[in-house]
Design an enzyme around this catalytic site. Structure first.
Site, short mmCIF file in Angstrom:
data_model
loop_
_atom_site.label_atom_id
_atom_site.label_comp_id
_atom_site.label_asym_id
_atom_site.label_seq_id
_atom_site.Cartn_x
_atom_site.Cartn_y
_atom_site.Cartn_z
N LYS A 53 0.85 -1.20 0.00
CA LYS A 53 0.00 0.00 0.00
C LYS A 53 0.88 1.25 0.00
O LYS A 53 0.62 2.21 -0.74
CB LYS A 53 -0.93 -0.01 1.23
CG LYS A 53 -2.05 -1.04 1.07
CD LYS A 53 -2.80 -1.35 2.35
CE LYS A 53 -3.76 -2.51 2.11
NZ LYS A 53 -4.43 -3.00 3.32
N GLN A 97 -5.14 -1.83 9.47
CA GLN A 97 -4.89 -3.12 8.83
C GLN A 97 -5.51 -4.25 9.68
O GLN A 97 -5.24 -4.37 10.86
CB GLN A 97 -3.36 -3.32 8.69
CG GLN A 97 -2.98 -4.59 7.95
CD GLN A 97 -3.47 -4.61 6.50
OE1 GLN A 97 -3.38 -3.62 5.79
NE2 GLN A 97 -3.99 -5.75 6.07
N ASP A 120 -11.21 2.37 3.38
CA ASP A 120 -11.53 0.94 3.21
C ASP A 120 -13.04 0.74 3.04
O ASP A 120 -13.48 -0.32 2.61
CB ASP A 120 -11.08 0.16 4.47
CG ASP A 120 -9.83 -0.67 4.21
OD1 ASP A 120 -9.51 -0.89 3.03
OD2 ASP A 120 -9.21 -1.10 5.20
#
Ligand code: NAD
Length: 284
Positions: A53, A97, A120
């Site tokens: 990322k 995460q 997200d």
């Protein structure tokens, strides 16, 4: 005839080029899109995802910041970090995460992220927006999978779509996106009876199960679009949920693993981040 391959590498490169152009345009206005990733503990798979990322951000001209926290971090410490990032104008996207260590409350942490910085798309406000068909942040993996489905050019209206898996991050949002495309959607899961009777009707079949080789050729309708979301490791090699070699002889289109949906996930994360930066710049 063997299925056409839906190439995630090529498609994700197109998206990254678009993201890079939009990031450059923002920079000219004095705004560098910024993504912050919070990594709690040192799970090796998470380390790889976080590194990729960060690399994606750098390659598209965006700022990337990784906040590393000890595996023993408390819920308060995690939520304090999130709140600091919520207040930080240099950060447009925040991502925690997953999975978090077992002692931490994932839903409570995600709920702390400002919905407009939730790149997200896991915050319940964004999940609700997707459910109600209002504009919000769409989770990256199903968004990338839909992009691949649409790239086939087939008319989705009234098509039978079957999603195997009902997780909050893949299966459920995938089903909502296909419903928005006017597909007739069936969601299958671990308690589904006679799974193959459902999958064999699917014009579009999405597998998000986490079991290697789970979808076999006899479960697939000839000519179907088969999207393999699974990422599994067998003898050190990455493979999906679909028996690729056999299913490609039946399907019309198929995504490979690696080189399929996974590539699209990161590209969509970058797109969600540049979207968030543009929204913030518009408000500034
Ligand atoms: P999950 O474990 O949360 O969900 C798995 C789903 O599969 C569940 O809803 C379960 O009901 C269903 N399932 C399990 N056994 C089944 C069976 N026998 N028959 C029918 N359904 C069954 O997993 P997830 O987070 O949704 O991820 C699914 C897979 O996708 C994993 O391999 C994961 O690594 C991968 N994944 C890939 C990406 C990507 O970028 N490509 C992103 C997220 C997840």
């Amino acid at each position: 005839m063997a299925a056409q391959i839906l190439d995630g590498k090529t498609m994700s490169e197109e998206i990254r080029r678009e993201v890079a152009e939009r990031a450059a345009a923002l920079k000219e206005r004095g705004v560098t899109p910024g993504l912050a990733v919070i990594l709690v503990g040192n799970d090796p798979a998470s380390e790889i995802y976080v590194r990729n990322k960060g690399k994606g951000c750098e390659e598209t001209g965006m700022l990337s910041r990784t906040i590393r926290m000890d595996a023993s971090a408390s819920q308060d410490e995690l939520e304090n970090e999130i709140e600091k990032l919520n207040r930080d104008d240099a950060i447009h996207g925040i991502l925690v995460q997953l999975p978090l260590p077992a002692h931490l409350d994932e839903q409570a942490a995600l709920a702390k992220i400002l919905p407009e910085k939730d790149v997200d798309g896991f915050h319940m406000i964004n999940a609700g927006r997707l459910m109600t068909g209002t504009e919000g942040v769409v989770p990256c993996t199903p968004k990338g999978a839909l992009y691949m489905i649409r790239s086939t050019g087939i008319d989705l209206n009234g098509r039978e779509a079957v999603v195997i898996g009902r997780s909050n991050i893949v299966g459920k949002p995938m089903a909502m996106l296909l419903l928005q495309q006017n597909c007739t959607v069936t969601v299958c899961h671990s308690r589904t009876k006679d799974l193959a009777s459902h999958t064999r009707r699917a014009d579009i079949l999405v597998a998000a199960v986490g079991k290697p080789g789970f979808v076999t050729a006899d479960m697939v309708k000839p000519g179907a679009v088969v999207i393999d979301v699974g990422i599994n490791r067998v003898d050190g090699k990455v493979c999906g949920d679909v028996d690729f070699q056999a299913v490609r002889e039946v399907a019309g289109w198929i995504t490979p693993v690696p080189g399929g949906v996974g590539k699209m996930t990161i590209a969509m994360l970058l797109m969600n981040t540049v979207d968030a930066a543009e929204r913030a710049a518009g408000r500034a």
